[in-house]
Design a protein around this motif. Structure first.
Motif, PDB file in Angstrom:
ATOM      1  N   GLY A   1      44.466  28.060  27.567  1.00 43.31           N
ATOM      2  CA  GLY A   1      44.665  27.964  28.833  1.00 43.31           C
ATOM      3  C   GLY A   1      44.454  28.394  29.952  1.00 43.31           C
ATOM      4  N   SER A   2      44.011  28.392  31.371  1.00 46.38           N
ATOM      5  CA  SER A   2      43.399  29.540  31.671  1.00 46.38           C
ATOM      6  C   SER A   2      44.045  28.483  33.416  1.00 46.38           C
ATOM      7  N   ILE A   3      44.853  29.771  34.214  1.00 47.23           N
ATOM      8  CA  ILE A   3      45.178  29.497  35.794  1.00 47.23           C
ATOM      9  C   ILE A   3      45.083  30.331  36.316  1.00 47.23           C
ATOM     10  N   VAL A   4      43.429  30.174  37.249  1.00 42.67           N
ATOM     11  CA  VAL A   4      43.697  31.119  38.539  1.00 42.67           C
ATOM     12  C   VAL A   4      44.510  30.697  39.769  1.00 42.67           C
ATOM     13  N   ASN A   5      45.047  32.013  40.069  1.00 41.55           N
ATOM     14  CA  ASN A   5      45.583  31.786  41.864  1.00 41.55           C
ATOM     15  C   ASN A   5      44.615  32.525  42.630  1.00 41.55           C
ATOM     16  N   ILE A   6      44.594  31.520  43.641  1.00 39.97           N
ATOM     17  CA  ILE A   6      43.907  32.112  45.518  1.00 39.97           C
ATOM     18  C   ILE A   6      44.262  32.774  46.420  1.00 39.97           C
ATOM     19  N   ALA A   7      44.755  34.009  45.984  1.00 38.29           N
ATOM     20  CA  ALA A   7      44.793  35.230  46.666  1.00 38.29           C
ATOM     21  C   ALA A   7      44.292  35.614  47.724  1.00 38.29           C
ATOM     22  N   SER A   8      44.457  36.473  48.023  1.00 41.04           N
ATOM     23  CA  SER A   8      43.423  36.733  49.405  1.00 41.04           C
ATOM     24  C   SER A   8      43.616  38.779  49.628  1.00 41.04           C
ATOM     25  N   LEU A   9      42.751  38.888  49.903  1.00 41.71           N
ATOM     26  CA  LEU A   9      42.505  40.314  50.287  1.00 41.71           C
ATOM     27  C   LEU A   9      43.822  40.658  51.362  1.00 41.71           C
ATOM     28  N   HIS A  10      44.200  39.628  52.138  1.00 36.55           N
ATOM     29  CA  HIS A  10      45.614  40.310  52.880  1.00 36.55           C
ATOM     30  C   HIS A  10      47.281  40.633  51.679  1.00 36.55           C
ATOM     31  N   ALA A  11      46.611  40.300  50.389  1.00 43.93           N
ATOM     32  CA  ALA A  11      48.111  40.496  49.619  1.00 43.93           C
ATOM     33  C   ALA A  11      47.748  42.108  49.520  1.00 43.93           C
ATOM     34  N   LYS A  12      46.876  43.086  49.467  1.00 47.93           N
ATOM     35  CA  LYS A  12      46.788  44.547  49.308  1.00 47.93           C
ATOM     36  C   LYS A  12      46.472  44.977  50.713  1.00 47.93           C
ATOM     37  N   LEU A  13      45.788  45.006  51.787  1.00 45.36           N
ATOM     38  CA  LEU A  13      45.836  45.317  52.949  1.00 45.36           C
ATOM     39  C   LEU A  13      45.554  43.615  54.021  1.00 45.36           C
ATOM     40  N   THR A  14      46.100  44.224  55.024  1.00 44.46           N
ATOM     41  CA  THR A  14      46.111  43.329  56.396  1.00 44.46           C
ATOM     42  C   THR A  14      46.420  43.377  57.814  1.00 44.46           C
ATOM     43  N   CYS A  15      46.460  43.032  58.285  1.00 44.20           N
ATOM     44  CA  CYS A  15      46.365  43.494  60.059  1.00 44.20           C
ATOM     45  C   CYS A  15      47.220  42.785  60.909  1.00 44.20           C
TER      46      CYS A  15
END
Length: 255
Positions: free
Chosen positions: A135-149
């Motif tokens: 099976g496969s799980i894909v979580n939609i995270a964000s660039l904000h997990a590493k670089l934010t403002c």
């Protein structure tokens, strides 16, 4: 290429934006698609458009922060399609909060959708995946997990947690042949990004965003969806615990 032929894919937050695009690409790749979203009207429209293409579609209004609703929704998908092969945790939300003025309820509201819901949905598909040995799980995270403002509090914290969940869960389920990955979009033309730009104090905010993009443009939901569906497929059979950036190179730029 039919990379998802004979697979069942569940997409949360599927009524519009990136979730809708993921459902469309998954259907194009041969999957039966189950769409979860709280917006029943938009969900019905998206499901109708997919069904008109000949896709196998099951749509259900589900509050992914409610464990009972999640468990029931996943059971209904299994009854409709026989099993669940892929879960895409795409549902997400943001508030623009002051760290002092923000209430506990507001904090919980963000983390319930952006992080807790991914745990709940994974919990209620993993038994079947482990039993079948894949099976496969894909979580939609964000660039904000590493670089934010500034102005994205506490969205960055929630998405950082989602990447951490991805890594931890990948190790837990790897012995059963189940893969877990994250995709971290940058600026993508969605309602969330349009809202951010429209509400920005700088009227030239979008021009500044474009100036910072190495590829010179904002991405599209379908560009994210293509990466998601690759990671969901057997073509990515040796990829797990990864966080793939789909950000036009923004995350590697020295500012």
């Amino acid at each position: 290429m039919q990379r998802l032929a004979d697979k069942t894919v569940v997409v949360t937050g599927a009524a519009r934006g990136i979730g809708q695009a993921i459902a469309e690409v998954a259907a194009r790749e041969g999957a039966a698609v189950a769409l979860f979203d709280l917006d029943a009207v938009a969900l019905a429209e998206t499901a109708g458009e997919l069904a008109a293409t000949g896709a196998r579609v099951f749509a259900l209004p589900v509050d992914v922060t409610d464990e009972g609703a999640v468990a029931d929704g996943m059971s209904q998908v299994v009854r409709a399609f026989g099993r669940i092969d892929v879960l895409v945790n795409n549902a997400g939300r943001n508030v623009y909060a002051d760290p002092v003025a923000m209430t506990s309820a507001e904090w919980d509201g963000v983390f319930d959708v952006d992080l807790k819901a991914a745990f709940l949905c994974a919990k209620h598909v993993l038994a079947g995946m482990k039993e079948r040995g894949g099976g496969s799980i894909v979580n939609i995270a964000s660039l904000h997990a590493k670089l934010t403002c500034a102005g994205m509090y506490p969205y960055a914290a929630a998405k950082s947690g989602l990447v951490g969940l991805t890594r931890s869960l990948a190790l837990e389920v790897a012995p059963f042949g189940v893969r877990v990955n994250a995709v971290s979009p940058g600026y993508i033309r969605t309602a969330l990004v349009d809202e951010y730009l429209a509400g920005h104090a700088d009227p030239d905010a979008e021009r500044e965003v474009l100036r910072a993009q190495p590829l010179g443009r904002i991405g599209t939901p379908h560009e994210v969806a293509e990466t998601v569906c690759f990671l969901a497929s057997d073509a990515a059979s040796y990829v797990t615990g990864a966080d793939w950036a789909v950000d036009g190179g923004l995350g590697v730029r020295f500012a």
